[in-house]
Design a protein around this motif. Structure first.
Motif, short mmCIF file in Angstrom:
data_model
loop_
_atom_site.label_atom_id
_atom_site.label_comp_id
_atom_site.label_asym_id
_atom_site.label_seq_id
_atom_site.Cartn_x
_atom_site.Cartn_y
_atom_site.Cartn_z
N GLY A 61 -7.94 10.19 -5.49
CA GLY A 61 -7.29 11.49 -5.48
C GLY A 61 -5.88 11.48 -4.96
O GLY A 61 -5.30 12.52 -4.69
N ALA A 62 -5.33 10.30 -4.79
CA ALA A 62 -4.00 10.21 -4.17
C ALA A 62 -2.88 10.53 -5.12
O ALA A 62 -1.79 10.86 -4.70
CB ALA A 62 -3.80 8.81 -3.59
N ARG A 63 -3.11 10.45 -6.45
CA ARG A 63 -2.00 10.60 -7.37
C ARG A 63 -1.38 11.99 -7.29
O ARG A 63 -0.16 12.14 -7.36
CB ARG A 63 -2.47 10.33 -8.80
N ALA A 64 -2.18 13.03 -7.10
CA ALA A 64 -1.66 14.39 -7.13
C ALA A 64 -0.76 14.68 -5.93
O ALA A 64 0.12 15.52 -6.00
CB ALA A 64 -2.80 15.39 -7.16
N GLN B 21 -3.20 4.52 4.40
CA GLN B 21 -4.51 4.36 3.81
C GLN B 21 -4.51 3.17 2.85
O GLN B 21 -3.85 3.20 1.80
CB GLN B 21 -4.91 5.63 3.04
N PRO B 22 -5.19 2.08 3.16
CA PRO B 22 -5.15 0.92 2.27
C PRO B 22 -6.05 1.13 1.06
O PRO B 22 -6.88 2.05 1.02
CB PRO B 22 -5.67 -0.21 3.15
N TYR B 23 -5.89 0.29 0.08
CA TYR B 23 -6.74 0.30 -1.11
C TYR B 23 -7.86 -0.72 -0.93
O TYR B 23 -7.62 -1.86 -0.53
CB TYR B 23 -5.92 -0.03 -2.36
N ARG B 24 -9.06 -0.30 -1.23
CA ARG B 24 -10.21 -1.18 -1.22
C ARG B 24 -11.03 -0.93 -2.48
O ARG B 24 -11.17 0.22 -2.91
CB ARG B 24 -11.09 -0.96 0.02
N LEU B 25 -11.57 -1.98 -3.03
CA LEU B 25 -12.39 -1.84 -4.23
C LEU B 25 -13.66 -1.07 -3.90
O LEU B 25 -14.29 -1.29 -2.85
CB LEU B 25 -12.75 -3.22 -4.78
N LEU C 227 -2.58 -0.71 10.44
CA LEU C 227 -3.18 0.44 9.77
C LEU C 227 -3.46 1.57 10.76
O LEU C 227 -3.25 2.75 10.46
CB LEU C 227 -4.49 0.02 9.09
N GLU C 228 -3.91 1.20 11.96
CA GLU C 228 -4.17 2.23 12.97
C GLU C 228 -2.88 2.86 13.46
O GLU C 228 -2.83 4.07 13.73
CB GLU C 228 -4.93 1.61 14.14
N ALA D 192 0.83 -1.21 0.00
CA ALA D 192 0.00 0.00 0.00
C ALA D 192 0.86 1.26 0.00
O ALA D 192 0.57 2.23 -0.71
CB ALA D 192 -0.94 -0.03 1.21
N ARG D 193 1.94 1.26 0.78
CA ARG D 193 2.84 2.41 0.80
C ARG D 193 3.48 2.64 -0.56
O ARG D 193 3.52 3.77 -1.07
CB ARG D 193 3.93 2.20 1.85
#
Length: 979
Positions: A385-388, A365-369, A359-360, A68-69
């Protein structure tokens, strides 16, 4: 990325340290130095690869967290994933499921593989705390990102296995060894499928694993991995994580035993994946810098020539076989994953808990479908919105491995609040399950957990330390309920979470089943047992639901649809039914039905055909298919087709093993068609004719065959005798049966008794003669020990000759009445066991007959006389038949009055004269047929009107004859009246 020279210099210090360590341990350069330096070379090669390799371990929270990182930092445009390439279309359906689930490839009919391997199944379980799910969720929910599966196809999994010559269950190296203590009850969620996971990081060298467990002071591999890999890498940066995983993969690979087949499969997989990635890069023109290759750490440390984007293109991918594969999602569970991949019980549940805690702690922030069951909507928006906000990519890291290996482990601070919460929760759970636990036990668990952790050189107790402490302090000497303390800890740490496939992701057949059962008003997708009540009298629309439930009972495993009230037999339909349904629990079986067809009727017809036309099918098997086709499908077409096939199977059989089942099913089908149809189907008539001739032919051999049981021979006779009337009406010859019985000469006592019963049925042996033979057996001391076997044969004879029940009761009663206790008691157990094992279904007929013969009250027993011992009553009509009747002198009148006899003969037209002395006298029937006119005349003379010559005009006057010969008329009247 910088050149290779900087990387070589970066790892030169590590090489020097390892050379010194090898020299000091081994006393000089040897194989150890080669292994250690080779590991550094593997790490160096993987780090310098232009296409970034991300090594993972399947179902590892540390791998998922690092994934995730890295995805948020790098934002790759193409993600290459180590997963069967033909499973790609199914990944979008994960959003309609609740994890864990498994992607499955299934083939029921094989073409190109051994037939005994069918059905073929490959599964890839996916949990939320796994690196592969993070990569899938990122790629599917991020615009402009392509997900490419590069591992061998499901077809190649078994192709390569066939070249290795192993069984399908051992085909994949990722399947792992059996789990230590893994519960077998949940393994059927994956069944016999081959498991495919990303990153099998368990030592294949048994001595190495034993060494690690012993020095790590742990019980099993999952605990070692948690303590020495998961915890240290949980807070490590990306470079440290990659280099450590490369190093572990290289270590396990270089210390693996020399299994040629397994090494070949591993290397072929690596060649396959790198070939697919180069093909994709060449076809799309993608820059390797924008790609990420997610694979197991074992495959990341590869030494094949095809490794890397600049590797050799020498590997040729073989074409797939003609096998048709079906794809779908099936429910999975933590226990099923542990059992299939050789993990310790509860390890996946503990990993899920660690994932949530990480995670806590790290705020990653993990990825979820999007739309995933249990996912937060805000998470999807943050993902998109994480790419920017991603910082620029950092240059390749230097040697971080040396510092990590030299750094002493940082002891975790004791989290007293967490451990105290665990202790209180386990005591509460133990009390709910019947343990006499108290607050003192909670304190003892708390202190013992700290003590065990200190003994194992760790400051913070792990969940495994806490589990051992709870078992020690609470379980004591017995388990009062269904669950022991170890299982309670697993449940408390997260439990065996079971996934569910959503309605939209189900195959058409499964959706059709849920739609057709909608009138029941039940939530059938939920796990557990639900009760369904069907009153077809008040709600006729439920008849369609009843049909579906009976087909599900026929097709699905036991417990999926279980009738509580009501039955379905030939010619019988219940008005009310009650069912226990667990379709949610058996969702995998329902999904796999969807691989075979689009409706239950189609799948059932296919299975019935497959069972009937199987090369090993017997006549009984085919008749069972005919009965099911009539019972569940109501298909006369299919029943006639399978019934015609049953004729061919019966004619080809040379044994009588299935005779009892054939008899039972043919009787049921005959009774059904006789009551429901005006005429019998042609195939049944042909079957009766063929069966009559077939069993007559086999009967003499069966009586002498040692492999044939007396019950099977009795079933043959039952078929012949019970179908005899129909068979004879269809053109069969009874002489064939008589000859077959005459040619039978058994040696075994039970079969001899069975032959006697058949002879009684045919009329060649009277019941009196049979009773005499039974008495002779009891009178012979040499035969008495085998008398129970004769009785067994008589009991089995009730199948073909039920009318012999009274004779059998008489034979048993005579034995108990005549034999002394010294003889009777030794073979009494043999009699009971013989009757119980061989004729249990015929015993009720014997008992009913005994109840009819024996007195019903105890006080009447003393005066009771068996019917077979009662004196024979004289025939009241015998004396009357023996008395001479006055006037019955016809034979004496004729020679006493020859002149009168000649006159009457001449009057009647008899001109033959008296026979010569010693010649036989003609019979009355012959005289009457030879002289019809004379017969008619005598009849008219005596007043018998009519006759057969009136039409010819012959009508002599009886009155004139009586006047002219009064004495003769009176003599004839007296003679004929007495006769």
């Amino acid at each position: 990325m910088s050149g290779s020279g900087s990387q070589e210099s970066a790892f030169s210090a590590l090489r020097g340290q390892l050379q010194e360590a090898a020299a000091s341990f081994a006393g000089g350069p040897d194989a150890l130095e080669g292994i250690l330096l080779g590991m550094v070379d593997d790490v160096d090669r993987a780090v310098r690869e232009p296409l970034e390799i991300f090594p993972v371990c399947h179902h590892s929270p540390a791998s998922a967290l690092a994934m995730a990182r890295r995805l948020r930092e790098k934002q790759p445009k193409v993600v290459y994933l180590e997963l069967c390439e033909d499973m790609a279309p199914l990944l979008t359906e994960l959003r309609n499921c609740r994890l864990p689930v498994a992607v499955q490839a299934f083939a029921g009919d094989v073409d190109g593989f051994p037939a005994e391997w069918a059905p073929l199944s490959v599964v890839a379980p996916i949990t939320e705390a796994s690196a592969e799910y993070q990569a899938i969720a990122y790629a599917l929910d991020t615009p402009g990102v392509e997900l490419v599966l590069v591992d061998r196809s499901s077809d190649h999994v078994f192709q390569w296995d066939s070249r290795g010559g192993r069984t399908p269950q051992d085909a994949d190296g990722d399947a792992g060894a059996p789990a230590d203590g893994a519960p077998e009850a949940e393994a059927p969620l994956h069944g016999e499928a081959v498991g495919v996971g990303i990153g099998d990081l368990r030592p294949r060298f048994a001595e190495l694993e034993e060494h690690l467990l012993r020095h790590g002071r742990v019980r099993h591999w999952s605990e070692w991995w948690h303590q020495y890999v998961e915890v240290p890498l949980g807070d490590g940066d990306h470079d440290v994580y990659r280099q450590v995983m490369f190093l572990i993969g290289s270590l396990f690979r270089r210390l693996a035993p020399g299994d040629v087949d397994r090494v070949r499969v591993d290397e072929d997989r690596e060649r396959y994946m790198w070939t697919r990635m180069r093909e994709h890069l060449a076809a799309t023109g993608t820059d390797p810098e924008d790609c990420l290759y997610v694979c197991g750490a074992f495959h990341a440390a590869s030494r094949v020539e095809e490794f890397g984007v600049h590797g050799a293109d020498t590997f040729e991918i073989s074409p797939r076989t003609a096998t048709t594969w079906q794809y779908g999602l099936i429910p999975s569970s933590h226990a099923a994953i542990e059992a299939q991949f050789g993990l310790a019980a509860g390890s996946v549940s503990i990993a899920s808990t660690e994932w949530t805690k990480s995670l806590e702690r790290t705020r990653v922030q993990p990825y979820r479908l999007a739309g995933q069951a249990g996912a937060r909507k805000s998470a999807a928006r943050k993902v998109r919105g994480a790419r920017a906000a991603v910082p620029p990519q950092e240059p390749p890291s230097p040697d971080r491995l040396s510092g990590f290996l030299r750094r002493p482990p940082v002891p975790d601070a004791l989290d007293e609040a967490e451990l105290l919460g665990w202790s209180v929760d386990i005591v509460r759970a133990a009390r709910r399950n019947g343990y006499l636990a108290s607050t003192a036990d909670a304190i003892a668990v708390f202190e013992t957990s700290i003590l065990l952790a200190g003994m194992r050189d760790r400051a913070k107790p792990t969940p495994y330390d806490f589990q051992d402490a709870a078992v020690t302090c609470i379980e004591k000497d017995r388990v009062p309920g269904r669950r022991d303390v170890r299982r309670l800890v697993e449940i408390m740490m997260g439990g065996d979470r079971i996934g569910q496939v959503g309605y939209e992701a189900l195959p058409p057949l499964a959706r059709d089943v849920y739609d057709r059962l909608a009138p029941l008003g039940l939530k059938l997708q939920q796990r557990g047992v639900q009760r369904a009540l069907l009153d077809m009298a008040s709600r006729p629309e439920l008849r369609a639901c009843s049909d579906v439930l009976w087909m599900l009972r026929r097709l699905m495993p036991h417990g999926a649809a279980r009738p509580i009230m009501g039955e379905r037999r030939l010619g019988e339909r219940s008005v009310q039914e009650s069912w226990d349904l667990a379709l949610g629990t058996h969702q995998r079986a329902l999904i796999e039905l969807g691989y075979e067809g689009v409706s239950l009727e189609q799948v059932l017809e296919q299975r019935l055909r497959r069972e009937a036309y199987d090369p090993r099918a017997t006549t009984a098997t085919v008749l069972a298919a005919v009965e099911d086709a009539t019972l569940y499908l109501g298909s006369r077409r299919l029943a006639d087709e399978l019934g015609t096939h049953a004729l061919k199977v019966l004619a080809a059989e040379r044994s009588v093993d299935g005779a009892p089942e054939v008899l039972r099913r043919v009787r049921a089908l005959l009774a059904y068609h006789r009551t429901s149809e005006p005429v019998l189907p042609p195939w049944i008539e042909s079957f009766v004719r063929t069966g009559y001739a077939h069993y007559c032919t086999l009967l003499p051999t069966a009586f002498r065959d040692e492999d044939a049981t007396v019950g099977q021979v009795a079933a043959m006779l039952g078929f012949l005798f019970s179908m005899e009337g129909l068979a004879l009406s269809l053109g069969c010859d009874r002489t064939q049966l008589e000859l077959a019985v005459a040619q039978s000469h058994p040696d075994e006592p039970s079969r001899t008794a069975l032959l006697w019963a058949a002879q009684v049925q045919l009329g060649t042996l009277s019941r009196a003669e049979l009773r005499t033979r039974c008495d002779e057996l009891l009178d012979n001391p040499l035969v008495v020990p085998s008398y129970p076997r004769y009785l067994s044969g008589f009991v089995h004879a009730l199948e073909p000759v039920p009318g012999l029940a009274d004779v059998v009761v008489e034979a048993v009663s005579n034995a108990f009445g005549r034999l002394p206790d010294a003889v009777l008691l030794p073979w009494l157990p043999l009699l009971i066991t013989t009757l119980r094992s061989g004729a249990a279904d015929l015993a009720p007929l014997l008992i009913r007959e005994a109840g009819r013969i024996f007195p019903g009250r105890l006080e009447a027993l003393d005066a009771w006389v068996p019917p077979w011992r009662m004196p024979q009553q004289a025939d009241p009509f015998a004396a009357r038949r023996a008395e001479p009747v006055p006037g019955r002198r016809g034979a004496a009148l004729l020679p006493a009055h020859p002149v009168t006899c000649d006159a009457v003969a001449g009057l009647l037209g008899c001109t033959e004269g008296w026979p010569e002395p010693g010649a036989p006298a003609p019979s009355g029937a012959a005289l009457l047929s030879a002289h019809p006119a004379a017969c008619d005349a005598v009849a008219r003379l005596l007043g018998c009107e009519g006759g057969w010559t009136a039409a010819a005009g012959v009508s002599p006057s009886g009155a004139a004859l009586a006047v002219r010969h009064p004495e003769t008329a009176r003599a004839l009247e007296s003679l004929l009246t007495s006769a």
